[in-house]
Scaffold this motif. Sequence first.
Motif, PDB file in Angstrom:
ATOM      1  N   HIS A 164       1.142   1.368  -0.775  1.00 20.50           N
ATOM      2  CA  HIS A 164      -0.126   1.439  -0.538  1.00 20.50           C
ATOM      3  C   HIS A 164      -0.630   0.988   0.632  1.00 20.50           C
ATOM      4  O   HIS A 164      -1.382   1.225   1.390  1.00 20.50           O
ATOM      5  CB  HIS A 164      -0.938   0.823  -1.535  1.00 20.50           C
ATOM      6  N   VAL A 165       0.150  -0.140   1.252  1.00 19.04           N
ATOM      7  CA  VAL A 165      -0.034  -0.996   2.588  1.00 19.04           C
ATOM      8  C   VAL A 165       0.334   0.017   3.599  1.00 19.04           C
ATOM      9  O   VAL A 165      -0.519   0.241   4.620  1.00 19.04           O
ATOM     10  CB  VAL A 165       0.806  -2.059   2.539  1.00 19.04           C
ATOM     11  N   THR A 166       1.275   0.820   3.418  1.00 22.18           N
ATOM     12  CA  THR A 166       1.496   1.679   4.432  1.00 22.18           C
ATOM     13  C   THR A 166       0.985   3.251   4.442  1.00 22.18           C
ATOM     14  O   THR A 166       1.360   4.060   5.154  1.00 22.18           O
ATOM     15  CB  THR A 166       3.197   1.535   4.685  1.00 22.18           C
ATOM     16  N   SER A 167       0.352   3.350   3.513  1.00 21.73           N
ATOM     17  CA  SER A 167      -0.442   4.715   3.320  1.00 21.73           C
ATOM     18  C   SER A 167      -1.915   4.510   3.929  1.00 21.73           C
ATOM     19  O   SER A 167      -2.585   3.751   3.332  1.00 21.73           O
ATOM     20  CB  SER A 167      -0.548   5.244   1.908  1.00 21.73           C
ATOM     21  N   VAL A 168      -2.034   5.425   4.966  1.00 22.18           N
ATOM     22  CA  VAL A 168      -3.584   5.230   5.626  1.00 22.18           C
ATOM     23  C   VAL A 168      -4.126   6.206   5.657  1.00 22.18           C
ATOM     24  O   VAL A 168      -3.550   7.657   6.085  1.00 22.18           O
ATOM     25  CB  VAL A 168      -3.570   4.760   6.857  1.00 22.18           C
ATOM     26  N   LYS A 169      -5.243   6.558   4.869  1.00 29.01           N
ATOM     27  CA  LYS A 169      -6.009   7.992   4.696  1.00 29.01           C
ATOM     28  C   LYS A 169      -7.063   8.030   5.624  1.00 29.01           C
ATOM     29  O   LYS A 169      -8.104   7.146   5.735  1.00 29.01           O
ATOM     30  CB  LYS A 169      -6.640   8.116   3.284  1.00 29.01           C
ATOM     31  N   ASN A 170      -6.850   9.182   6.803  1.00 27.14           N
ATOM     32  CA  ASN A 170      -8.052   8.934   7.561  1.00 27.14           C
ATOM     33  C   ASN A 170      -8.707  10.300   7.540  1.00 27.14           C
ATOM     34  O   ASN A 170      -8.139  11.206   7.001  1.00 27.14           O
ATOM     35  CB  ASN A 170      -7.348   8.939   8.947  1.00 27.14           C
ATOM     36  N   MET A 194       5.260  -0.092  -5.145  1.00 28.20           N
ATOM     37  CA  MET A 194       3.949   0.541  -5.201  1.00 28.20           C
ATOM     38  C   MET A 194       2.902  -0.183  -4.251  1.00 28.20           C
ATOM     39  O   MET A 194       2.351   0.532  -3.487  1.00 28.20           O
ATOM     40  CB  MET A 194       3.263   0.294  -6.656  1.00 28.20           C
ATOM     41  N   LEU A 195       3.091  -1.556  -4.028  1.00 24.40           N
ATOM     42  CA  LEU A 195       2.222  -2.273  -3.247  1.00 24.40           C
ATOM     43  C   LEU A 195       2.472  -1.816  -1.654  1.00 24.40           C
ATOM     44  O   LEU A 195       1.434  -1.711  -0.790  1.00 24.40           O
ATOM     45  CB  LEU A 195       2.400  -3.714  -3.306  1.00 24.40           C
ATOM     46  N   LEU A 196       3.805  -1.719  -1.531  1.00 31.38           N
ATOM     47  CA  LEU A 196       4.114  -1.404  -0.045  1.00 31.38           C
ATOM     48  C   LEU A 196       3.502  -0.160   0.286  1.00 31.38           C
ATOM     49  O   LEU A 196       3.571   0.390   1.289  1.00 31.38           O
ATOM     50  CB  LEU A 196       5.654  -1.505   0.103  1.00 31.38           C
ATOM     51  N   VAL A 248       6.420  -2.640  -8.975  1.00 28.38           N
ATOM     52  CA  VAL A 248       5.292  -2.924  -8.450  1.00 28.38           C
ATOM     53  C   VAL A 248       5.304  -3.225  -6.910  1.00 28.38           C
ATOM     54  O   VAL A 248       4.347  -3.017  -6.014  1.00 28.38           O
ATOM     55  CB  VAL A 248       4.725  -4.215  -9.071  1.00 28.38           C
ATOM     56  N   VAL A 249       6.445  -3.790  -6.412  1.00 25.72           N
ATOM     57  CA  VAL A 249       6.339  -4.382  -5.067  1.00 25.72           C
ATOM     58  C   VAL A 249       6.470  -3.158  -4.446  1.00 25.72           C
ATOM     59  O   VAL A 249       5.696  -2.752  -3.072  1.00 25.72           O
ATOM     60  CB  VAL A 249       7.828  -4.993  -4.899  1.00 25.72           C
ATOM     61  N   ILE A 252       9.399  -5.068 -14.263  1.00 21.62           N
ATOM     62  CA  ILE A 252       8.516  -4.135 -13.578  1.00 21.62           C
ATOM     63  C   ILE A 252       8.139  -4.525 -11.915  1.00 21.62           C
ATOM     64  O   ILE A 252       7.849  -3.930 -11.112  1.00 21.62           O
ATOM     65  CB  ILE A 252       7.254  -4.084 -14.038  1.00 21.62           C
ATOM     66  N   SER A 253       9.007  -5.565 -11.489  1.00 25.06           N
ATOM     67  CA  SER A 253       8.662  -6.235 -10.263  1.00 25.06           C
ATOM     68  C   SER A 253       8.994  -5.259  -9.346  1.00 25.06           C
ATOM     69  O   SER A 253       8.370  -4.931  -8.216  1.00 25.06           O
ATOM     70  CB  SER A 253       9.434  -7.646 -10.116  1.00 25.06           C
TER      71      SER A 253
END
Lengths: 110, 236
Positions: A104-110, A100-102, A97-98, A93-94
Amino acid sequence: MASNRGQGGIQQLLAAEQEAQRIVNAAKNEKLARLKQAKEEAEKEIAQYRAQLEAEFQKKVSDSTGDSGANVKRLEQETDEKIQHLKTEAARISDDVVAMLLKHVTSVKN
Amino acid sequence: MKDADVSRQIQQMIRFIRQEAEEKANEISVAAEEEFNIEKLQLLEAEKRKIRQEYERKAKQIDVRRKIEYSTQLNAARIKVLQAQDDAMGSMKDAAKKGLLRVSNDKKVYKKLLKDMIVQGLLRLREPSVLLRCRESDRKLVESLIEEAKKEYSEKASMQSPKISLDDRVYLPPPPKNGAVDSHEPYCSGGVVLASEDGKIVLENTLDARLDVIFRQKLPEACKEAPVRLNNITAI
């Protein structure tokens, strides 16, 4: 003569008393010896009892050592299996998961 | 008194004396046997009780020691599994950190992301005057984004455009050298740090900080999403 006969009788009585005393003393000595024997026999049986318990105890020790060894072996095996399974699943799953993490890190909800 | 009578009487007395002695001896023998048994039994009982207690105590010690040993080994095993789990998670995080290095290399994507992160920071702070800090290598890019970010913030927050001061004396650390995300050198993979004018409120909106937060928040969800729930594997 009469006094001689009396003396003979007294001597016989004294001898009888001495014999009686000897008989009683012999019995007392035997009693003491018997009590001593009681102590000796008790100690002998105690030693046997202790030896028996010691043997049982040593058997318990060696049994438990064997049990402990088997338990440790099984525990190690189970642990290794769990870790191996964990590594396999983590590897599987690595990437997801990676990613998915990236994401979320690069998704900015404003 | 006739001699015969005297002699007979003496013999009778002698027999009586002997009989008394033998009876007494017999009593002593009987008592000896009784006391023999009593003495022996008492000794046996007392000593056996002591020995039994001694071995019971020893056996208990063995049991306790064995339980302690097993408990210790069980704990060690659990820690080992937890460590393996932690290592696996750490590997994923390291991989994600390496992935962050590629983010700022994509100029187009990074530009938009940077602007969005600045706006997000402004929205969180809601301060009229803000101090902004970035990597030195991002300075030109950030300068080019400030006006656009201020405008977007004003629109979204329905507030007056804030004053943004770009710190030109102190910068965030540079990117990690040679992609060494596990080095002890401070590094920053990208993003900005904003602070209120008085410095009391600081908002760290760097890629690394975001990864830390998301790692703690999202990974448990990831474990749920995965067919196997990693958290359950540690159960022993």
